[in-house]
Design a protein around this motif. Structure first.
Motif, short mmCIF file in Angstrom:
data_model
loop_
_atom_site.label_atom_id
_atom_site.label_comp_id
_atom_site.label_asym_id
_atom_site.label_seq_id
_atom_site.Cartn_x
_atom_site.Cartn_y
_atom_site.Cartn_z
N VAL A 130 0.96 -1.04 0.15
CA VAL A 130 0.16 0.02 -0.41
C VAL A 130 0.93 1.70 0.20
N ASN A 131 2.01 1.63 0.53
CA ASN A 131 2.53 2.44 0.88
C ASN A 131 3.32 2.77 -0.26
N LEU A 132 4.03 1.51 -1.30
CA LEU A 132 4.79 1.37 -2.21
C LEU A 132 3.49 2.57 -3.08
N TYR A 133 2.52 2.01 -3.42
CA TYR A 133 1.18 2.30 -4.35
C TYR A 133 0.98 4.21 -3.85
N LYS A 134 1.37 4.19 -3.26
CA LYS A 134 0.81 5.50 -2.81
C LYS A 134 1.84 6.13 -3.33
N PHE A 135 3.32 5.55 -2.85
CA PHE A 135 4.10 6.50 -3.99
C PHE A 135 4.37 6.64 -5.49
N TYR A 136 3.79 5.85 -5.75
CA TYR A 136 2.98 5.74 -7.47
C TYR A 136 2.01 7.09 -7.42
N ALA A 137 1.29 7.24 -6.57
CA ALA A 137 0.16 8.43 -6.53
C ALA A 137 0.66 9.20 -6.55
N ALA A 138 1.66 9.85 -5.40
CA ALA A 138 2.72 10.82 -5.17
C ALA A 138 3.37 11.44 -6.78
N VAL A 139 3.99 9.92 -7.48
CA VAL A 139 4.77 10.52 -8.56
C VAL A 139 3.66 10.86 -9.62
N MET A 140 2.29 10.50 -10.01
CA MET A 140 1.59 10.91 -11.24
C MET A 140 1.13 11.85 -10.54
N ILE A 141 0.91 12.47 -9.26
CA ILE A 141 -0.24 13.48 -9.68
C ILE A 141 0.89 14.74 -9.20
N ILE A 142 2.43 15.10 -9.41
CA ILE A 142 3.56 15.59 -9.61
C ILE A 142 4.08 15.58 -11.06
N ILE A 143 3.48 14.22 -12.27
CA ILE A 143 3.36 14.43 -13.10
C ILE A 143 2.60 15.33 -14.10
N ALA A 155 -4.51 7.19 -9.99
CA ALA A 155 -3.96 7.71 -8.58
C ALA A 155 -4.68 7.69 -7.51
N TYR A 156 -6.04 8.09 -6.97
CA TYR A 156 -6.65 7.69 -6.21
C TYR A 156 -6.61 6.48 -5.85
N ASN A 157 -7.19 5.50 -7.51
CA ASN A 157 -7.00 4.16 -7.08
C ASN A 157 -6.04 3.17 -6.17
N PHE A 158 -4.55 3.49 -6.45
CA PHE A 158 -3.47 3.38 -5.78
C PHE A 158 -3.07 3.91 -4.90
N ILE A 159 -3.99 4.92 -4.30
CA ILE A 159 -4.00 5.54 -2.54
C ILE A 159 -4.42 4.69 -1.89
#
Length: 340
Positions: free
Chosen positions: A27-40, A89-93
């Motif tokens: 879960v934490n890793l996917y939250k990081f993925y979500a943060a990267v997508m939001i930055i992009i 990103a929401y799904n990943f969070i």
């Protein structure tokens, strides 16, 4: 009685319950993925929107015979792809690899595949056009004749639509392809879907390699012209190849590993790690939406000057600001329309 209750429970469960393969233990890793997508998204969406504005209101791309028509569609495809990122990103969070809502899931798959395919297609077509202009200048070719009409872009979009059909038949995001208990029909659908995924990347990659190598060789052999411009042109075509390889090849390799893990029935832990790696590298591929305008547009000093004079005139000296008359029917306009 217990078996009857179990059967009733299984048959009454909603059809859009999240598949076990679509959940994640990281879960934490996917939250990081979500943060990267939001930055992009935050960086790429305003950039692409501003470039799109220039193509429409300053360059008037539909009136030119240059790459501007293809580049406009490339930027448009990137914008449409970026719009999908908030849902992803929401799904990943919340720890899901895709939406539990079947309609939203299929709509996301359609948008992601269509616009990602369009982005790669117009990137490839632009490189092919540059190949003919540099390696075979003056030679008549079908692409040169077609690009004079904006309708060719519409044809490319329409040709991409059938490629999205296999992705809509089953959930693609969770990589349920070629399971041991798949029927022959499911195997066929799985194979079609994987062919679409890999062909969208592998075929354009080899085309880009061919075009890039020949363009670089041709430019290096030139003995006339501004050496600075030639070096800039070599840097541009090489950068396109590097960015494409960086954004798309890793997720392609990860997809192969993930498919092997499913077919070879690796342990659930290994499959989960392969899935997490694939999802992370897919996030990496979204960087292409940020890098496309930087490479294709801002490698041109004229386009960069037009962009800065439009949005950030305070960064330019007084004699560098492009006058508004450059958007009219003047010789300067024709020069500006061919900045890319």
């Amino acid at each position: 009685m217990t078996s009857f209750t179990t059967q009733m429970t299984s048959t009454s469960s909603p059809v859009n319950v999240l598949d076990e393969d679509c959940g994640t233990d990281y879960v934490n890793l996917y939250k990081f993925y979500a943060a990267v997508m939001i930055i992009i998204l935050i960086l790429a969406l305003p950039l692409n929107a501003s470039v799109l504005h220039l193509f429409i209101f300053k360059l008037k791309f539909w009136k030119t015979n240059t790459n501007n028509i293809f580049l406009f569609n490339l930027v448009l495809a990137d914008i449409l792809l970026l719009i999908c990122l908030p849902i992803k990103a929401y799904n990943f969070i919340i720890g899901e690899r895709r939406s539990t809502n079947d309609t939203v899931c299929k709509a996301m798959l359609f948008m992601l595949f269509l616009n990602r395919g369009a982005s790669i297609a117009f990137l490839t077509v632009t490189s092919i056009d540059r190949y003919f202009n540099v390696v075979h200048p003056g030679r008549k070719n079908l692409l040169r004749a077609l690009k004079k009409s904006p309708q060719i872009s519409i044809v490319i979009w329409l040709l991409l639509l059938p490629l999205t059909i296999p992705t809509m038949l089953k959930n693609f995001d969770c990589c349920n392809s070629h399971k041991a208990n798949s029927s022959s029909v499911e195997e066929l659908v799985d194979s079609m879907r994987e062919v679409v995924f890999f062909s969208q990347i592998v075929i354009p990659f080899f085309i880009l390699v061919y075009c890039t190598v020949h363009i670089v060789n041709r430019l290096r052999k030139k003995t006339v012209g501004d050496r600075t411009k030639l070096r800039r042109a070599v840097f541009l075509v090489t950068s396109v190849m590097v960015v494409f390889s960086f954004c798309f090849l890793p997720c392609t390799i990860a997809r192969v590993v993930l498919l092997v893990s499913r077919v070879e029935l690796w342990s659930k832990t290994s499959q989960a790690k392969a899935a997490a790696a694939f999802d992370g590298l897919m996030v990496l591929s979204y960087l292409d939406c940020l890098l496309d305008p930087l490479i294709y547009c801002f490698c041109s000093t004229k386009f960069k000057g037009l962009y800065l004079s439009t949005y950030f005139p305070f960064l330019l000296k007084g004699d560098q600001v492009m006058p508004e008359s450059s958007t009219g029917n003047t010789p300067q306009t024709r020069s500006t329309n061919n900045v890319i």
